[in-house]
Design an enzyme around this catalytic site. Structure first.
Site, PDB file in Angstrom:
ATOM      1  N   GLU A   1       3.212   8.195   8.237  1.00 52.89           N
ATOM      2  CA  GLU A   1       3.081   7.529   9.507  1.00 52.89           C
ATOM      3  C   GLU A   1       4.610   6.762   9.930  1.00 52.89           C
ATOM      4  O   GLU A   1       5.316   6.906   9.090  1.00 52.89           O
ATOM      5  CB  GLU A   1       2.216   6.096   9.483  1.00 52.89           C
TER       6      GLU A   1
ATOM      7  N   HIS B   1       0.187   5.885   0.845  1.00 56.26           N
ATOM      8  CA  HIS B   1      -0.779   7.020   1.151  1.00 56.26           C
ATOM      9  C   HIS B   1      -0.535   8.068   0.600  1.00 56.26           C
ATOM     10  O   HIS B   1       0.465   8.327   0.085  1.00 56.26           O
ATOM     11  CB  HIS B   1      -0.553   7.179   2.731  1.00 56.26           C
TER      12      HIS B   1
ATOM     13  N   ARG C   1      -4.399   0.366  -1.983  1.00 54.60           N
ATOM     14  CA  ARG C   1      -3.812  -0.897  -2.042  1.00 54.60           C
ATOM     15  C   ARG C   1      -3.392  -1.760  -3.276  1.00 54.60           C
ATOM     16  O   ARG C   1      -4.177  -1.109  -4.333  1.00 54.60           O
ATOM     17  CB  ARG C   1      -4.659  -1.951  -1.104  1.00 54.60           C
TER      18      ARG C   1
ATOM     19  N   HIS D   1       4.891   0.168   0.665  1.00 50.87           N
ATOM     20  CA  HIS D   1       5.348  -0.683   1.997  1.00 50.87           C
ATOM     21  C   HIS D   1       4.227  -1.707   2.512  1.00 50.87           C
ATOM     22  O   HIS D   1       3.031  -1.656   1.812  1.00 50.87           O
ATOM     23  CB  HIS D   1       5.328   0.242   3.305  1.00 50.87           C
TER      24      HIS D   1
ATOM     25  N   GLN E   1       0.762  -1.252   0.088  1.00 52.76           N
ATOM     26  CA  GLN E   1       0.108   0.076  -0.099  1.00 52.76           C
ATOM     27  C   GLN E   1       0.787   1.328   0.212  1.00 52.76           C
ATOM     28  O   GLN E   1       2.111   1.259   0.057  1.00 52.76           O
ATOM     29  CB  GLN E   1      -0.996  -0.010   1.138  1.00 52.76           C
TER      30      GLN E   1
END
Length: 359
Positions: free
Chosen positions: A107, A82, A243, A224, A80
């Protein structure tokens, strides 16, 4: 009160561990996977406030710019990435699939146990060597090598996503040419996700094993996948995930390819900064949160620390006491968390280890 004890129910995602969170909290497993515990005010699952008033953190204090999670993986999570904040705003306004809100989701994951992950694209020479090795033993991979030679990491990634089950299965059969560690990874992925194009994509990604206290930072566009282990994760308050493989959830390859940054990540680990004895920072280039490892002891008390905004503290070992300048305090055991706001200074004492998000 300005310090609240936080609780929440674990999420029973299929990739979750039966044992890691119960072992941390020193309780028996309930026989169900426990994948994540969310600590924060995110509207999808705000934490409950454990005091005489009750209610959830969103009702009590409103939206926080960050979210903290305990994450326990026994099986791989999806490959995935972001979005950036600008991309999230644009796509959420259009109602695009995969966009739950208009925020970005940088994150940071810090290992509590040994933690395995795929993070970012590998150095170019490593990718070239492995794809060449595959092409040399099986002509079916010559197209992959040509795509890489012509289009770099982007071309190789697109080929991997577009490949048929035949290519995926041939990778599983040819894995030993890639070396012991990579072959073992492909075998494990193939067991959980047979015929999944994520096996091919994994060849392009850095394979990382974190020891307790080590961390990865995952900015917008970073490809990642978490593989296994227990960690504490902090992120901007968002649930935007695009994803591309290793999942039974919906994938969006077109959007994912738009997000990905096709540059090698030479050293995925975050280099920490020691601020004082018992206080270590994980520097990250975001405004949504800052993050610290705290390790108080009988001869190392973290006192009169400045608080700008709010904080969430998660204990992962020993016993930690969080207190503030208003003489409020909460003791935390492993797996427990607290929220704090509206105090000029705070202190962390006891004998243990915790992770502190501030924002």
């Amino acid at each position: 009160m300005t310090i609240f004890r936080l609780t929440n129910e674990p999420k029973a995602y299929v990739w979750g561990s039966l044992e890691l969170i119960p072992a941390l909290k020193r309780i028996d497993s309930n026989g169900q996977p426990q994948a994540e515990i969310w600590f924060g005010s995110h509207r999808l699952d705000p934490s409950e406030v454990d005091d005489h008033i009750g209610g959830n953190l969103l009702e009590r204090i409103g939206e926080l710019p960050y979210l903290v999670k305990l994450l326990a993986a026994a099986k791989p999570l999806s490959i995935q990435a972001h979005p950036s904040k600008q991309r999230a705003m644009e796509q959420f306004a259009l109602g695009a699939p995969g966009y739950q809100d208009s925020n970005h989701k940088p994150e940071l994951i810090v290992a509590v146990s040994e933690f395995k992950a795929l993070c970012g694209f590998r150095p170019i020479l490593e990718v070239a060597q492995d794809i060449t090795s595959l092409a040399n033993i099986n002509e079916i991979f010559s197209g992959w090598l040509q795509a890489f030679n012509n289009g770099g990491l982007k071309g190789a990634t697109q080929w991997a996503f577009d490949a048929s089950h035949t290519e995926v299965n041939q990778l599983a059969a040819s894995k030993d040419v890639l070396g012991e560690d990579r072959a073992r990874l492909i075998a494990e992925l193939d067991l959980e996700f047979p015929n999944d194009n994520g096996l091919l994509v994994s060849v392009l990604m850095n394979q990382v094993t974190l020891q307790p206290g080590q961390a990865l930072f995952l900015p917008a566009g970073n490809i990642h996948s978490y593989l296994s282990g227990l960690g504490v994760e902090v992120m901007a308050a968002s649930d935007n995930v695009l994803r591309g493989g290793l999942t039974k959830k919906p994938i969006d390859l077109e959007e994912l390819m738009q997000l990905l940054i096709f540059e090698p990540v030479m050293d995925p680990l975050v280099q920490t900064k020691m601020l004082s004895q018992g206080l270590e920072e994980y520097p990250v280039p975001v405004e949504d949160f800052s993050f610290y490892r705290v390790a108080p002891s009988s001869d190392c008390m973290l006192v009169d620390l400045a608080l700008n905004g709010s904080a969430i503290l998660v204990c992962v070992a020993g016993e930690i006491t969080l207190s503030n300048s208003l003489d409020e305090l909460i003791q935390l055991a492993p797996g427990e968390a607290a929220f704090m706001r509206a105090a000029n200074f705070f202190s962390i004492t006891g004998s243990g280890t915790g992770y502190l998000a501030m924002g």
